[in-house]
Structure formats: structure tokens, C-alpha cells
Design a protein around this motif. Structure first.
Motif, PDB file in Angstrom:
ATOM      1  N   PRO A   1      -0.815  -6.164  -3.134  1.00 19.32           N
ATOM      2  CA  PRO A   1      -1.841  -5.350  -2.465  1.00 19.32           C
ATOM      3  C   PRO A   1      -1.652  -3.876  -2.841  1.00 19.32           C
ATOM      4  N   ALA A   2      -2.753  -3.173  -2.934  1.00 18.48           N
ATOM      5  CA  ALA A   2      -2.702  -1.751  -3.254  1.00 18.48           C
ATOM      6  C   ALA A   2      -3.349  -0.973  -2.123  1.00 18.48           C
ATOM      7  N   GLU A   3      -2.824   0.212  -1.862  1.00 20.08           N
ATOM      8  CA  GLU A   3      -3.415   1.079  -0.852  1.00 20.08           C
ATOM      9  C   GLU A   3      -3.787   2.408  -1.478  1.00 20.08           C
ATOM     10  N   GLY A   4      -4.890   2.953  -1.002  1.00 23.78           N
ATOM     11  CA  GLY A   4      -5.379   4.231  -1.494  1.00 23.78           C
ATOM     12  C   GLY A   4      -6.714   4.536  -0.842  1.00 23.78           C
ATOM     13  N   MET A   5      -7.398   5.478  -1.393  1.00 24.70           N
ATOM     14  CA  MET A   5      -8.659   5.913  -0.818  1.00 24.70           C
ATOM     15  C   MET A   5      -9.840   5.164  -1.436  1.00 24.70           C
ATOM     16  N   ALA A   6     -10.828   4.901  -0.584  1.00 23.47           N
ATOM     17  CA  ALA A   6     -12.066   4.265  -1.028  1.00 23.47           C
ATOM     18  C   ALA A   6     -13.225   5.186  -0.713  1.00 23.47           C
ATOM     19  N   SER A   7     -14.196   5.171  -1.589  1.00 24.72           N
ATOM     20  CA  SER A   7     -15.441   5.911  -1.367  1.00 24.72           C
ATOM     21  C   SER A   7     -16.582   4.942  -1.641  1.00 24.72           C
ATOM     22  N   TYR A   8     -17.817   5.412  -1.479  1.00 24.19           N
ATOM     23  CA  TYR A   8     -18.945   4.519  -1.740  1.00 24.19           C
ATOM     24  C   TYR A   8     -19.963   5.196  -2.642  1.00 24.19           C
ATOM     25  N   TYR A   9     -20.744   4.329  -3.315  1.00 15.53           N
ATOM     26  CA  TYR A   9     -21.752   4.791  -4.260  1.00 15.53           C
ATOM     27  C   TYR A   9     -22.888   5.537  -3.564  1.00 15.53           C
ATOM     28  N   SER A  10     -23.377   6.537  -4.225  1.00 20.90           N
ATOM     29  CA  SER A  10     -24.555   7.258  -3.754  1.00 20.90           C
ATOM     30  C   SER A  10     -25.782   6.355  -3.820  1.00 20.90           C
ATOM     31  N   ASP A  11     -26.664   6.505  -2.860  1.00 27.27           N
ATOM     32  CA  ASP A  11     -27.917   5.736  -2.862  1.00 27.27           C
ATOM     33  C   ASP A  11     -28.758   6.027  -4.103  1.00 27.27           C
ATOM     34  N   THR A  12     -28.574   7.182  -4.705  1.00 25.42           N
ATOM     35  CA  THR A  12     -29.368   7.560  -5.879  1.00 25.42           C
ATOM     36  C   THR A  12     -29.047   6.705  -7.102  1.00 25.42           C
ATOM     37  N   LEU A  13     -27.946   5.939  -7.049  1.00 27.98           N
ATOM     38  CA  LEU A  13     -27.564   5.090  -8.183  1.00 27.98           C
ATOM     39  C   LEU A  13     -28.239   3.726  -8.152  1.00 27.98           C
ATOM     40  N   GLU A  14     -28.991   3.439  -7.111  1.00 26.32           N
ATOM     41  CA  GLU A  14     -29.680   2.149  -6.969  1.00 26.32           C
ATOM     42  C   GLU A  14     -30.466   1.824  -8.241  1.00 26.32           C
ATOM     43  N   GLY A  15     -30.228   0.621  -8.773  1.00 29.39           N
ATOM     44  CA  GLY A  15     -30.943   0.156  -9.961  1.00 29.39           C
ATOM     45  C   GLY A  15     -30.329   0.553 -11.287  1.00 29.39           C
TER      46      GLY A  15
ATOM     47  N   GLY B   1      -6.535   9.528  -6.765  1.00 31.92           N
ATOM     48  CA  GLY B   1      -6.216   9.052  -5.428  1.00 31.92           C
ATOM     49  C   GLY B   1      -7.138   7.962  -4.914  1.00 31.92           C
ATOM     50  N   ARG B   2      -8.268   7.773  -5.550  1.00 37.16           N
ATOM     51  CA  ARG B   2      -9.201   6.728  -5.119  1.00 37.16           C
ATOM     52  C   ARG B   2      -8.938   5.461  -5.921  1.00 37.16           C
ATOM     53  N   ILE B   3      -8.938   4.319  -5.219  1.00 36.53           N
ATOM     54  CA  ILE B   3      -8.637   3.059  -5.893  1.00 36.53           C
ATOM     55  C   ILE B   3      -9.834   2.133  -5.995  1.00 36.53           C
ATOM     56  N   ILE B   4     -10.894   2.407  -5.225  1.00 38.94           N
ATOM     57  CA  ILE B   4     -12.067   1.543  -5.262  1.00 38.94           C
ATOM     58  C   ILE B   4     -13.288   2.312  -4.778  1.00 38.94           C
TER      59      ILE B   4
ATOM     60  N   ARG C   1     -12.795 -11.224  -6.994  1.00 40.75           N
ATOM     61  CA  ARG C   1     -13.101 -11.012  -5.576  1.00 40.75           C
ATOM     62  C   ARG C   1     -11.908 -10.317  -4.929  1.00 40.75           C
ATOM     63  N   VAL C   2     -12.214  -9.288  -4.141  1.00 42.05           N
ATOM     64  CA  VAL C   2     -11.178  -8.457  -3.541  1.00 42.05           C
ATOM     65  C   VAL C   2     -11.450  -8.290  -2.052  1.00 42.05           C
ATOM     66  N   LYS C   3     -10.405  -8.462  -1.241  1.00 48.72           N
ATOM     67  CA  LYS C   3     -10.513  -8.172   0.188  1.00 48.72           C
ATOM     68  C   LYS C   3     -10.174  -6.698   0.381  1.00 48.72           C
TER      69      LYS C   3
ATOM     70  N   VAL D   1      -7.708   2.574   2.415  1.00 52.40           N
ATOM     71  CA  VAL D   1      -7.903   1.126   2.431  1.00 52.40           C
ATOM     72  C   VAL D   1      -6.739   0.407   1.761  1.00 52.40           C
ATOM     73  N   ARG D   2      -6.680  -0.891   2.026  1.00 49.48           N
ATOM     74  CA  ARG D   2      -5.795  -1.796   1.297  1.00 49.48           C
ATOM     75  C   ARG D   2      -6.707  -2.764   0.565  1.00 49.48           C
ATOM     76  N   ILE D   3      -6.402  -3.030  -0.711  1.00 50.35           N
ATOM     77  CA  ILE D   3      -7.172  -4.031  -1.447  1.00 50.35           C
ATOM     78  C   ILE D   3      -6.226  -5.152  -1.894  1.00 50.35           C
ATOM     79  N   GLU D   4      -6.750  -6.379  -1.806  1.00 46.58           N
ATOM     80  CA  GLU D   4      -5.988  -7.552  -2.191  1.00 46.58           C
ATOM     81  C   GLU D   4      -6.903  -8.511  -2.937  1.00 46.58           C
ATOM     82  N   VAL D   5      -6.448  -9.012  -4.061  1.00 46.16           N
ATOM     83  CA  VAL D   5      -7.245  -9.975  -4.819  1.00 46.16           C
ATOM     84  C   VAL D   5      -7.279 -11.275  -4.046  1.00 46.16           C
ATOM     85  N   VAL D   6      -8.476 -11.884  -3.976  1.00 50.00           N
ATOM     86  CA  VAL D   6      -8.676 -13.143  -3.268  1.00 50.00           C
ATOM     87  C   VAL D   6      -8.868 -14.237  -4.299  1.00 50.00           C
TER      88      VAL D   6
END
Length: 122
Positions: free
Chosen positions: A27-41, A92-95, A67-69, A115-120
Motif C-alpha cells: 500500500p502507498a500513502e500520499g496526497m490525492a487530487s481530482y481532475y478539473s471538470d474542464t477535462l471532460e471528454g 507529493g501526489r500519488i493519484i 483496480r485500486v482501492k 490517501v492510501r492506495i492498494e491494488v485490488v
């Protein structure tokens, strides 16, 4: 042909397989962010269009369709995502996750969370 070539090739393949399996088991821990809505499509690195309603994410090295939890460590909310893009490319961001994932995890308000990420396994 160089006599060391088969040995070097074997060593390279062994190290590649070992590194891949170790990265996916830990498992890895680090920071997560999310995509901007402007990237849709727009196209992701896998070639499919980004859809903010899908449970997808970007990771620098995991193979596409892995697949990642993802667990938000501040509220312990968890979701399973599918890797379909490369990134994030911010130190510093992992996902990076889609908007739908960010809403479930409670990332929208803060923008970036630990967040923590783990491969499923399938």
C-alpha cells in the motif's frame, strides 16, 4: 553477439517483474487530487475519453485497467477505481481521481487529501 547480453536481458526482466510485483503489493500513502471538470471528454493516456462520472484515476506507473482501492485517511471513506491515465505530476501526489470518486471520498471541499492506495486483485 556479446556473451553478456543474455545475462543482462534476464537480469533486466527479473528486476522489472520484481519491481512491478513489489509496487502492487505494498500500500502507498500520499496526497490525492481530482481532475478539473474542464477535462471532460479529453483523451486520457489510455486513449479513452475522461468521463467525470466514472470511477477512474491516474497513476504514474500502475498498468492501465489496474483496480485500486483508495481510502481517504481523514474520514476512512473508500472506493475502488480503475487506472486509465498517467499522473499526477505534482510532487507529493500519488493519484488523481475523477470527480465522481472525489465526491464519494470527500475530496471536493478540500481539493487535496491524504490517501492510501492498494491494488485490488480481480
Amino acid at each position: 553477439m556479446n556473451a553478456k547480453l543474455p545475462y543482462t536481458l534476464f537480469l533486466f526482466i527479473f528486476l522489472l517483474i520484481t519491481a512491478k510485483s513489489t509496487a502492487q503489493e505494498t500500500p502507498a500513502e500520499g496526497m490525492a487530487s481530482y481532475y478539473s471538470d474542464t477535462l471532460e471528454g479529453r483523451s486520457t493516456a489510455s486513449g479513452e475519453p475522461y468521463q467525470m462520472a466514472l470511477f477512474t484515476a491516474a497513476h504514474r506507473t500502475l498498468p492501465f485497467n489496474t483496480r485500486v482501492k483508495v481510502t481517504n485517511l481523514s474520514n476512512l471513506k473508500t472506493v475502488i477505481v480503475r487506472i486509465n491515465d498517467r499522473g499526477p505530476f505534482v510532487k507529493g501526489r500519488i493519484i488523481d481521481v475523477s470527480r465522481a470518486v472525489a465526491e464519494v471520498l470527500g475530496i471536493i471541499e478540500k481539493g487535496v487529501v491524504n490517501v492510501r492506495i492498494e491494488v485490488v486483485e480481480d
